[in-house]
Design a protein around this motif. Structure first.
Motif, PDB file in Angstrom:
ATOM      1  N   GLU A 143     -18.897 -16.875 -55.260  1.00 43.53           N
ATOM      2  CA  GLU A 143     -18.069 -17.802 -54.496  1.00 43.53           C
ATOM      3  C   GLU A 143     -18.510 -19.245 -54.706  1.00 43.53           C
ATOM      4  O   GLU A 143     -17.686 -20.149 -54.792  1.00 43.53           O
ATOM      5  N   LEU A 144     -19.832 -19.447 -54.809  1.00 41.79           N
ATOM      6  CA  LEU A 144     -20.347 -20.791 -55.060  1.00 41.79           C
ATOM      7  C   LEU A 144     -19.930 -21.297 -56.435  1.00 41.79           C
ATOM      8  O   LEU A 144     -19.577 -22.463 -56.599  1.00 41.79           O
ATOM      9  N   ASN A 145     -19.981 -20.417 -57.435  1.00 39.81           N
ATOM     10  CA  ASN A 145     -19.553 -20.810 -58.773  1.00 39.81           C
ATOM     11  C   ASN A 145     -18.070 -21.161 -58.797  1.00 39.81           C
ATOM     12  O   ASN A 145     -17.657 -22.132 -59.444  1.00 39.81           O
ATOM     13  N   THR A 146     -17.262 -20.399 -58.071  1.00 42.68           N
ATOM     14  CA  THR A 146     -15.835 -20.695 -57.970  1.00 42.68           C
ATOM     15  C   THR A 146     -15.621 -22.032 -57.271  1.00 42.68           C
ATOM     16  O   THR A 146     -14.800 -22.854 -57.705  1.00 42.68           O
ATOM     17  N   LYS A 147     -16.368 -22.255 -56.205  1.00 36.34           N
ATOM     18  CA  LYS A 147     -16.266 -23.507 -55.459  1.00 36.34           C
ATOM     19  C   LYS A 147     -16.664 -24.693 -56.339  1.00 36.34           C
ATOM     20  O   LYS A 147     -16.036 -25.750 -56.296  1.00 36.34           O
ATOM     21  N   LEU A 148     -17.681 -24.496 -57.177  1.00 37.41           N
ATOM     22  CA  LEU A 148     -18.132 -25.552 -58.073  1.00 37.41           C
ATOM     23  C   LEU A 148     -17.034 -25.918 -59.076  1.00 37.41           C
ATOM     24  O   LEU A 148     -16.778 -27.095 -59.330  1.00 37.41           O
ATOM     25  N   LYS A 149     -16.366 -24.909 -59.626  1.00 35.61           N
ATOM     26  CA  LYS A 149     -15.270 -25.165 -60.564  1.00 35.61           C
ATOM     27  C   LYS A 149     -14.136 -25.922 -59.881  1.00 35.61           C
ATOM     28  O   LYS A 149     -13.562 -26.854 -60.453  1.00 35.61           O
ATOM     29  N   THR A 155     -27.356 -27.529 -55.778  1.00 33.85           N
ATOM     30  CA  THR A 155     -28.673 -27.383 -55.160  1.00 33.85           C
ATOM     31  C   THR A 155     -28.854 -25.973 -54.607  1.00 33.85           C
ATOM     32  O   THR A 155     -29.895 -25.339 -54.815  1.00 33.85           O
ATOM     33  N   ILE A 156     -27.850 -25.462 -53.929  1.00 32.08           N
ATOM     34  CA  ILE A 156     -27.939 -24.114 -53.363  1.00 32.08           C
ATOM     35  C   ILE A 156     -28.030 -23.072 -54.468  1.00 32.08           C
ATOM     36  O   ILE A 156     -28.817 -22.122 -54.378  1.00 32.08           O
ATOM     37  N   LEU A 157     -27.266 -23.248 -55.540  1.00 36.69           N
ATOM     38  CA  LEU A 157     -27.333 -22.317 -56.665  1.00 36.69           C
ATOM     39  C   LEU A 157     -28.727 -22.341 -57.294  1.00 36.69           C
ATOM     40  O   LEU A 157     -29.273 -21.293 -57.647  1.00 36.69           O
ATOM     41  N   ARG A 158     -29.304 -23.514 -57.419  1.00 32.02           N
ATOM     42  CA  ARG A 158     -30.638 -23.641 -57.999  1.00 32.02           C
ATOM     43  C   ARG A 158     -31.688 -22.997 -57.093  1.00 32.02           C
ATOM     44  O   ARG A 158     -32.606 -22.329 -57.561  1.00 32.02           O
TER      45      ARG A 158
END
Length: 64
Positions: A13-19, A55-58
Motif C-alpha cells: 500500500e505504501l508503494n502504491t501511495k508513493l506512485k 522514510t517509513i519504507l526505509r
C-alpha cells in the motif's frame, strides 16, 4: 497526510501511495509551469508526503 495513518499501511500500500504521490507531484509541477496552479504550497506538501512515505519504507527495510 498524517504519519500515524501511513504507519498503519502495508508495504504494498505504501508503494502504491508513493506512485500516486509522484504522479500528483508531476501534475502539480506541470500546472505550476503553465501558470494554472492556485496553491503553490501544494508542491511543498506533496514533497513532504513523499518523504514521509520513503522514510517509513526505509525504516521497515532496516527492520527486516
Amino acid at each position: 497526510m498524517r504519519t500515524k495513518e501511513l504507519h498503519e499501511l502495508t508495504v504494498d500500500e505504501l508503494n502504491t501511495k508513493l506512485k500516486e504521490l509522484k504522479q500528483e507531484l508531476f501534475n502539480l509541477r506541470f500546472r505550476h509551469a503553465i501558470g494554472q496552479l492556485e496553491n503553490p504550497s501544494a508542491l511543498k506538501n506533496c514533497k513532504k508526503d513523499i518523504a514521509k512515505v520513503k522514510t517509513i519504507l526505509r525504516e521497515r527495510d532496516l527492520k527486516a
